[in-house]
Scaffold this active site. Structure first.
Site, PDB file in Angstrom:
ATOM      1  CD  GLU A 242     -56.038 -29.753  38.852  1.00  0.00           C
ATOM      2  OE1 GLU A 242     -57.002 -29.267  39.509  1.00  0.00           O
ATOM      3  OE2 GLU A 242     -54.880 -29.374  38.980  1.00  0.00           O
ATOM      4  CB  CYS A 276     -56.091 -27.658  42.460  1.00  0.00           C
ATOM      5  SG  CYS A 276     -56.109 -26.279  41.310  1.00  0.00           S
TER       6      CYS A 276
END
Length: 468
Positions: A242, A276
């Site tokens: 990720e 994120c």
């Protein structure tokens, strides 16, 4: 009930290590222990030795232990939240430290209760085949500094549930948070099922290249993710990555600006923008542009920022000086280009702490660095558009695609737009919310592999077909 003082004492050292300073005040918290790369090999060997017995417990017993681990997290929740707030900087309240610790317990419980993803693939009276998911062995979990406890649980919980043991490498910027979480979990888990290896990035490299590690889970930058891909190739190590994002939001002209302003704010500024999948560039139709800007200024201007242990604050400092410098550089470049600062953009540079004020930047060129580079902080560029096709093209124009959002009073219309956006998740009239049963992952250079729910369990297991 664990106290802050006792938990801090359990994860700090009087010897050599990394000095930990509060990013809000500059005050010393303690010294985090660090290990060398030889300790990584030892940890992997111990985890490998413990794995067969852990797998042999079966899903029911492992799930029961994950529930007990959630109980332990809840019993230590205030101590964990205080360590997290002091080391990472995020306030106790709002969607911050207490929220993060609560999410750890929730993810442990949901992961424990997610049905095993066994599947009958053929059963026609002649042939029978069943797809099972078996443990990989040892999983290496490399976690970031922005959500150091919650993201760790996202990796640890499914890996443990599926019968793997875990060697966890917390970020060097949030060692105490990572160690404190593991300390609490290990009051419940058997010995060597979960081992933390605190230290610098070289420990992550040692973990990635160890041939006894069958899977690496990593959350962090795209640049580091590429290095992990290269380093893991020799062992054909399985990966879930990720990586970086630069999430776009597109606001259609039918919205009520005041009704969406608070959701827009938190989509962008949760964890002071250090997320994120935060909203990092906002494309707003010309018809509602000024009204959306005005509504965002009203909301953002009312959000208190300060030391995390102050119960009134909901925004904190940036976690480290490096990230402060990134945000400062990008905002200064935007100002120099002629973009209009609606709020913020003027940090106090003489006071302690890495505080950067909530900043809204309007009338900015779509190619400006603040738009096309991930700022990872409390500065939101707001880009005006008049043609929806152009806005979608701009949203898709970067080489990342973690999340995105569409804002509209017409949900069907919003879903049509969402289908054209290149992102792993597209939210409608919200941004960044995650759920332990809803798969999450990126496209393009935001990484690959899915987390959460049944897909997340599959990702930390090896498929085996039993045929006959």
């Amino acid at each position: 009930m664990t106290t802050y003082e006792s938990l801090l004492a359990a994860v700090t050292t009087d010897g050599d290590g990394r000095e930990v300073l509060d990013p809000a005040t500059g005050e010393r918290i303690g010294t985090a222990p660090v290990v060398d790369t030889a300790a990584v090999g030892d940890a992997v060997a111990r985890a490998a030795a413990a794995q067969p017995a852990w797998a042999a417990l079966g899903h029911a017993e492992r799930s029961a232990l994950l529930h007990r681990a959630a109980d332990a997290v809840e019993a230590s929740s205030e101590a964990l939240a205080e360590i997290l707030s002091r080391e990472q900087g995020k306030p106790l309240n709002g969607p911050n430290a207490r929220f993060e610790v609560g999410a750890c317990a929730a993810w442990l419980r949901v992961t424990a209760d997610t049905p095993t993803p066994t599947q009958v693939v053929v059963d026609d009276g002649t042939d029978f085949a069943e797809l099972h998911y078996r443990p990989i062995g040892v999983v290496g979990a490399i976690t970031p500094w922005n959500w150091p406890m919650m993201i760790a649980i996202w990796q640890l919980a499914p890996a443990l549930r599926m019968g793997n043991t875990v060697v966890a490498k917390p970020s060097q910027y949030t060692l105490l948070s990572g160690l404190a979480l593991v300390e609490v979990l290990n009051t419940v888990l058997p010995a060597d099922v979960l081992i933390a290896v605190p230290g610098s990035g070289e420990l992550g490299a040692a973990l990635v290249t160890d041939p006894a590690v069958g899977k690496i889970m990593f959350t962090g930058s795209t640049a580091t993710g590429k290095k992990i891909i290269e380093a893991s190739a020799g062992n054909v190590t399985r990966l879930t990555l990720e990586l970086g994002g630069n999430d776009a939001g597109i606001v259609l002209p039918d919205v009520d600006p005041k009704a969406i302003a608070e959701q827009l704010f938190w989509g962008a500024f949760i964890n002071t923008g250090q997320t994120c999948a935060a909203l990092k560039r906002l494309y707003v139709h010309d018809d509602v542009y000024d009204a959306v800007c005005e509504a965002l200024v009203d909301v953002a201007g009312a959000m208190p920022m300060g030391v995390g242990l102050d119960e009134a604050n909901v925004l904190g400092p940036l976690q480290n000086a490096m990230q402060f410098d990134v945000v400062d550089r990008l905002v200064e470049a935007a100002k120099a280009s002629g973009a209009r600062v609606l709020l913020g953009g003027d940090p106090e540079r003489t006071q302690p702490g890495h505080f950067y004020p909530a900043t809204l930047v309007a009338d900015i060129d779509p190619a400006n660095a603040l738009v096309v580079e991930e700022q990872f902080g409390p500065a939101l560029p707001i880009i005006r558009y008049s043609d929806l096709d152009d806005a979608i093209a701009l949203a898709n124009g970067l080489d990342v695609g973690l999340g995105a959002s569409v804002w509209s009073a017409d949900r069907d219309r919003a879903r049509e737009v969402a289908a054209r956006i290149q992102a792993g998740t597209v939210w409608i009239n919200s941004h960044g919310g995650v759920h332990p049963m809803i798969p999450f992952g990126g496209v393009k250079q935001s990484g690959y592999g899915l987390e959460f729910g049944a897909e997340g369990l599959k990702a930390v297991a090896v498929p085996q077909v039993v045929n006959g």
